[in-house]
Write a protein that holds these residues in place. Structure first.
Motif, PDB file in Angstrom:
ATOM      1  N   UNK A 225      54.089 -12.064  73.034  1.00 17.53           N
ATOM      2  CA  UNK A 225      53.328 -10.850  73.341  1.00 17.53           C
ATOM      3  C   UNK A 225      53.896  -9.605  72.680  1.00 17.53           C
ATOM      4  N   UNK A 226      55.184  -9.594  72.370  1.00 17.30           N
ATOM      5  CA  UNK A 226      55.837  -8.353  71.948  1.00 17.30           C
ATOM      6  C   UNK A 226      56.040  -8.225  70.446  1.00 17.30           C
ATOM      7  N   UNK A 227      55.552  -9.161  69.654  1.00 19.45           N
ATOM      8  CA  UNK A 227      55.780  -9.062  68.213  1.00 19.45           C
ATOM      9  C   UNK A 227      54.606  -9.652  67.445  1.00 19.45           C
ATOM     10  N   UNK A 228      54.511  -9.236  66.180  1.00 13.83           N
ATOM     11  CA  UNK A 228      53.473  -9.728  65.273  1.00 13.83           C
ATOM     12  C   UNK A 228      54.045 -10.640  64.196  1.00 13.83           C
ATOM     13  N   UNK A 229      55.355 -10.565  64.003  1.00  9.74           N
ATOM     14  CA  UNK A 229      56.024 -11.329  62.948  1.00  9.74           C
ATOM     15  C   UNK A 229      57.331 -11.873  63.502  1.00  9.74           C
ATOM     16  N   UNK A 230      57.502 -13.181  63.406  1.00  4.74           N
ATOM     17  CA  UNK A 230      58.744 -13.828  63.823  1.00  4.74           C
ATOM     18  C   UNK A 230      59.503 -14.212  62.559  1.00  4.74           C
ATOM     19  N   UNK A 231      60.620 -13.538  62.318  1.00  3.30           N
ATOM     20  CA  UNK A 231      61.438 -13.810  61.142  1.00  3.30           C
ATOM     21  C   UNK A 231      62.582 -14.715  61.573  1.00  3.30           C
ATOM     22  N   UNK A 232      62.555 -15.957  61.115  1.00  5.56           N
ATOM     23  CA  UNK A 232      63.549 -16.951  61.502  1.00  5.56           C
ATOM     24  C   UNK A 232      64.453 -17.218  60.306  1.00  5.56           C
ATOM     25  N   UNK A 233      65.749 -17.069  60.504  1.00  9.05           N
ATOM     26  CA  UNK A 233      66.718 -17.330  59.443  1.00  9.05           C
ATOM     27  C   UNK A 233      67.407 -18.650  59.748  1.00  9.05           C
TER      28      UNK A 233
END
Length: 579
Positions: free
Chosen positions: A423-431
């Motif tokens: 709900x709180x983000x538009x982009x999940x950046x996974x490293x």
């Protein structure tokens, strides 16, 4: 470059119940065949391990003594069995199903370009793979001789000080049944979804990601967003007739009698001028009624209270008329325009402070890996998180607003909650966790989440294991390699495309120019490498870069994307470092 090869096909396979691991079939061939295919251009090849009757006679076969005494002993046995004296020796383990001849060619290219004693591959997470390497023969002989006994010695015991590490795609090994299963799944997925070059990936992102919902917002609060509807002027610009220069507002042809009052910007408007009158006026001040022009200070001659225009000076109006730049209803910026400082300023000048926008893109950063630690003293086996702290600045440069940064342990279902609580983000950046290793769980979690995979992998070095997907709930997943340089390079190459797709804005214009030493950098796939400006224009790229950290970016101006088979002077894309 001439090289021999040693293929290690023994080992106990203790985690797999002692089975013949090199004989396991993945993608229609055994892992031993994958290793042998990759060294087919070597002068002489020796396989170390149990005798295999099915092997072609051109491959030598030997067994380390005693059997199962470790990779160092096997390398020593293989080196003794080689009848050739090629200056370089390739060493490969036969438990890596994705090896190709390009893997070996790249190792040897890197060896030829350096003075190192050995070149080793590093995987997508930044870990060196010492059983995927090319050795200077003399250095390998010396390292083995210095050990004395080779039995059950660790590989690090013979790794020389002068080494080069090269990130190569798909060099994950298979040490467990689960890793074999995932390797087979990966082969099937690769057949269905080939690797994309950056141009194809950006096009897929533009067409495949859903734009964010539009809403009304104060423009001052949404830097990085883009207009979802055009902005039109709510007032004229200028609002009233103003002086364009410091000087004198005059009425008629002159000479003029100077009055005592003065017109200041933001001050009271001087009373109207009569023919033959003048009043001192500042730039931006509301000119009085009756003004026919403004005489600039540098064109004016004042004698007492009498003002005249200097002889031979140009006659100019120097009055900005109301609505001269923009009238009510005029277009200020079309839909899709990024909300920048320039846009906010232009909108404010015509009495517009709000707009209908999409974005800014809000991102959550996820650092993966049990070995990663952000703060506090490092324990055995741990490494410092060297890229998590810098990602917010780099993402901000791409127009992304970071909402938080979290660390995720290496567990089978660790990503599941992360991919559903969105709900709180538009982009999940996974490293990290994007490759095929035992701890790389992102792809299977994305499959469980029934996400739409937009970019399955990249034809790019480094960064081939990158994945871009859209979750059913809307957010975009950008899965980056765990290798620090690869993660930053791909982030800078793809994030602008993601932001453009989600905010409904056009892609930023590419910065193009000649790469003067492209021939020393080019490879069969696109490469991305640090570069600096050349004094005569264009750029000079770094032929090699240590990808396990970001030291290679120090004193560099940006990155260059080098196409396959490039020659010196080839036009390339330049990605400026944003922070």
């Amino acid at each position: 470059m001439t090289a021999d090869a040693i293929v290690l096909a023994g080992g106990r396979a203790s985690r797999m119940g002692g089975i013949d691991k090199p004989a396991i079939m993945i993608g229609g061939r055994s892992m031993l065949d994958a290793a042998l295919d990759s060294v087919r251009d070597c002068a002489e090849v020796v396989v170390v391990g149990p005798h295999r009757h099915e092997l072609d006679a051109r491959f030598g076969q030997v067994r380390e003594v005693p059997p199962g005494s470790g990779p160092v002993a096997a390398i020593g046995t293989g080196l003794t069995a080689l009848g050739s004296a090629a200056p370089w020796v390739v060493v490969l383990a036969a438990d890596m199903p994705f090896l190709t001849d390009e893997t070996v060619h790249e190792l040897l290219r890197s060896a030829a370009a350096s003075s190192a004693d050995a070149v080793f591959a590093i995987d997508d997470s930044g870990r060196p793979q010492y059983l995927v390497g090319a050795w200077r023969r003399s250095a390998l002989v010396t390292a083995l001789a210095e050990l004395g006994s080779l039995v059950n010695q660790p590989m690090k015991a013979i790794v020389p000080a002068a080494t080069v590490l090269v990130e190569l795609p798909d060099i994950a090994d298979c040490d467990t049944h689960d890793e074999v299963r995932r390797a087979r799944e990966s082969f099937a997925a690769d057949r269905a979804a080939p690797r994309l070059d950056l141009t194809e990936a950006r096009e897929r992102i533009g067409a495949g990601l859903t734009p964010l919902v539009a809403y009304e917002a104060a423009l001052s609060e949404v830097a990085g967003a883009a207009l979802a509807a055009p902005i039109t002027a709510a007032g004229p610009l200028p609002r009233f007739d103003v002086s364009a220069m410091d000087g004198y507002a005059v009425c008629g042809d002159g000479p003029w009698q100077l009055r005592r009052d003065v017109g200041f910007a933001g001050g009271a408007r001087p009373t109207g001028l009569l023919p033959g009158e003048a009043v001192r006026i500042a730039t931006g001040a509301h000119v009085p009624d009756g003004t026919t022009s403004v005489v600039r200070d540098e064109f004016a001659a004042l004698t007492g209270d009498e003002l005249a225009r200097l002889p031979d000076s140009p006659i100019r109006g120097d009055v900005r008329k109301s609505g001269e730049d923009s009238n009510i209803g005029d277009l200020v910026a079309p839909a899709g325009t990024r909300v920048t400082a320039a846009l906010r300023s232009a909108a404010a000048s015509v009495e517009v402070t709000t707009g209908t926008v999409r974005g800014p893109v809000r991102a959550r950063i996820v650092m993966t890996g049990d070995e990663i630690r952000s703060t506090g003293p490092l324990q055995t086996g741990q490494t410092r998180d060297s890229i998590g702290p810098v990602l917010p600045d780099l993402l901000a440069g791409c127009g992304v607003r970071v909402v938080d940064r979290v660390h995720l342990r290496d567990t089978v279902h660790g990503f599941d909650d992360m991919l559903t609580d969105t709900a709180d983000f538009d982009l999940l950046v996974v490293v990290g966790a994007t490759g095929g290793g035992a701890a790389d769980q992102l792809r299977t979690a994305i499959a469980r989440a029934e996400a739409d995979i937009v970019v399955p992998r990249l034809a790019l070095r480094p960064g081939g294991s990158t994945i871009v997907a859209e979750l059913p709930s809307g957010p975009t997943v950008l899965g980056l390699p765990g290798n620090p340089f690869a993660a930053i390079a791909v982030l800078l190459a793809l994030t602008p495309a993601i932001v453009a797709a989600r905010t409904g804005s056009p892609l930023p214009r590419a910065i193009l120019g000649p790469l003067h030493n492209a021939a020393a950098i080019t490879a069969p796939v696109h490469r991305i490498t640090p570069a600096r400006y050349a004094s005569d224009g264009g750029w000079l790229g770094d032929p090699t870069v240590r990808t396990a950290h970001l030291a290679g970016l120090i004193d560099r101006d940006g990155l260059v994307i080098v196409p396959p088979d490039a020659t010196d002077g080839t036009t390339v894309e330049f990605l400026p470092l944003l922070s």
